[in-house]
Design an enzyme around this catalytic site. Sequence first.
Site, mmCIF file in Angstrom:
data_model
loop_
_atom_site.group_PDB
_atom_site.id
_atom_site.type_symbol
_atom_site.label_atom_id
_atom_site.label_comp_id
_atom_site.label_asym_id
_atom_site.label_seq_id
_atom_site.Cartn_x
_atom_site.Cartn_y
_atom_site.Cartn_z
ATOM 1 N NE ARG A 270 -3.022 6.357 -2.932
ATOM 2 C CZ ARG A 270 -3.349 5.457 -3.840
ATOM 3 N NH1 ARG A 270 -3.298 5.762 -5.132
ATOM 4 N NH2 ARG A 270 -3.732 4.243 -3.493
ATOM 5 C CG HIS B 40 -2.035 0.928 1.198
ATOM 6 N ND1 HIS B 40 -1.862 2.290 1.167
ATOM 7 C CD2 HIS B 40 -3.366 0.721 1.166
ATOM 8 C CE1 HIS B 40 -3.050 2.881 1.118
ATOM 9 N NE2 HIS B 40 -3.986 1.948 1.116
#
Length: 573
Positions: free
Chosen positions: A259, A238
Site C-alpha cells: 500500500r 491487517h
Amino acid sequence: MAGDALATDVLIVGGGGAALCAALHLTERAPALDVTIAVKGMLAKSGCTRMVQGGYNAVLNPADSFERHFADTITGGAFLNEQELAWILVTRAPAMIHELESRYGCFFDRAPDGSIHQKPFGGQSFDRTVHRGDLTGIEIMERLRDAVLGRRVRVLEEHRAVGLLRDHSGARVCGSVLLDMRRGRFLVVEARATLLATGGGPTMYAVSSPSREKSTDGIAMAYAAGAEVMDMEMVQFHPTGLVVEGSELHGAVLEEGLRGAGGRLYNALGERFMERYDPARMERATRDVVSRACYLEAREGRGSPLGGVWLDLSHLDQDEIAQTFPGMVERTRAAGYDLARGRVEISPTAHFLMGGVRIDERCRTTLDGLYAAGEDASGVQGANRLGGNGVAESLVFGALAGDVIAEEVAARPHVSHDEREADQHVAQASAPLRRERGADAYDLLDELRRLMWDKVGVVRDGRLLDEAIAELTELTARAEAIGVNDCREANVEWAAALNLGCLLATSTLIARAAAFRTESRGAHYRADFPVQDDRQWLVHVVLRSSGDGPRLAARPVRLTRLNPADALAEAER
Ligand SMILES: Cc1cc2nc3c(=O)[nH]c(=O)nc-3n(C[C@H](O)[C@H](O)[C@H](O)COP(=O)(O)OP(=O)(O)OC[C@H]3O[C@@H](n4cnc5c(N)ncnc54)[C@H](O)[C@@H]3O)c2cc1C
C-alpha cells in the site's frame, strides 16, 4: 511431585524476538546467571518475529525526529498508548538497529549512498521503515539465533508453559510448569525471575495471520495467576490478508509496503472505495481505517466472490514490484495470483493484539517476579499499532527486560513454589488425556473462530457482543468435556485442546472489554457507538481475575507528553 524439576535463575518463556533479545542482554549484563529459554516451537523458527515482512521503524535520518515518530505512534494509537512506553520504543529503536547490524551481523537494505534504506509505511509522516527486502524477520531471527546459541543459555525446544508457579504466599511468581511436548512429560521449573514472551497472537479468529502455534498462552497464564491485563478489546486486523479458501495461506499477510508503494484497493464495482473512508490518505491510511473499509464494502454487497476486496498493483512498474517485493510475489503466486500484473483477492485478517499483560517502564507486570515483553505486553501501541512498530517493540522491550532482570535478580533469592499449584497445572493440562472421547478440540476451535469473527470482529455492537459472551461461556463449558487420544508423545490433538483453553480465556477477555468500551477508538469499532469519546474513554480497560470471572475497571491513560488537543493544534498549524 508434579514432574521432573529444574532450578534456574531466569526463565524466559518464548523463542521469538523479545525472548532472544532478552537472553542476549541478560547474558551480556550478568554472564554468571543460569538462563533457560522454554519455547513451544523451535528457537527463532517459531513465532511471528520470523514472519516479519515489511520491517522495523526507527528514526535514523536527521530530517526525521523522535518527536515525529512518537506523535505518529500516539495518533495512530488513538491516544490510548502509555506514553512513557511509547517514548521508550521510539528513543531506543535506532540503537537496536545498530546493535542488530554491528553486534549480531544483520544486514539491512541500503540506499544508493550506502545509508540504511527506509521505506514508507501506513500512518507514518516519514519514510522510516528499515527492512531486508520484504522478508526482514528471517534476517533478524537467524542472526539472533546464532548469537544466542553462542551464549551459555539452556534452550528447551518444544516445551510449552502450561501455568505459572507462585510461592506459598501466592504473591510472587517463581517459575512455570512446562510440558515437554515430544515426550509428553511435565517439567517444573523454579526461577528467580520469569519473563513472558510468548507473543500474544489473535489466532481465535476465522481469518488470522500469526504463526499457528501461538494461542495467547502468556496472557492467559498471567491472567490466571492474578496479573492485570488491559486493552484486550484492541485487536488489530491487517487489511491485506490473502483470501485462499481451504489453504494454510488463508489469512497470510501481504505486507503494508504494497500500500505504501502505491497499491490500490477496489471493490467489485471497480470503485477505489478508500475515497469514501479516508480521501486524504486513501490506501495509506492506518490499518484500522483500511480494514474497516474493506470489511464494510464486502458486508454491503460490493465485495469479491469470497467476501473480500481487490488489491491492485498493475499500474506500477512491474520489474520494480518484482524486485522490491520478491517474497510477496512468491506468496501470491503460490495462491494462483500474479501480484505485479493482476489483482489479488484480500480480506482483513486478525493480526496483532495491542492489549495484553500490563507492564511498567521496566517490563514488570503487576505480579512480583513476573516480567513481560513483546506482543504479550500492553500499553506501547495503544488502540492501534503502526506497521513496523511491532518488531521494534519486541526487540527493544525484550532487550530492556533482559537489562532490568539482570539488575533486579541479584536481590531475589530463590523461593520454593506451592506444590499444590504445580499439581493443579499438571492435572488440568492432562485432563483431556484421561477423558472418554467427548467434545472434539478441532470442532470447538472452528466454532470459536467463527464466533469471534462474526461477533467480536472488525465491526462490533452491543447485542452481538452480549451474544458472544454467552456463547463463550457455553463453549468454555463444552471444552471441559474434550477428550483426546491418550498417547502422550507428540500429541497434536492434545496441543490443540491446550491451545483452545488459552484462546477461550483470552477471547472472553476480548469480548468483555469490547462490551465495556461503549465508544469507537482505533481498532475497536462499535457500530452502536461509532464516535471516539475522549471525555469518557481516554482510559484503559483493565481486567483482573476474580472468583466469578473477570473484574473490569477503567484506568486513565497517562498523557505525559502529548494530549489530543495539542496534537490537533499542531496538525492545524
Ligand atoms: C505475517 C506477519 C507479518 C508481520 N510483519 C511485521 C512487520 O513487517 N513489522 C512489524 O513491526 N511487525 C510485524 N509483525 C508483528 C510482529 O511479528 C510481532 O509484533 C512480533 O514479532 C512479536 O514478537 P514476540 O517476540 O513478542 O513474539 P513471537 O516472535 O511471535 O514469538 C513468540 C514465541 O513464543 C513461543 N510460545 C508461544 N506460546 C508458548 C508457550 N506456552 N510456552 C513457550 N513458548 C511459547 C512461540 O513458539 C514463539 O517462539 C508481523 C506479524 C505477522 C504475523
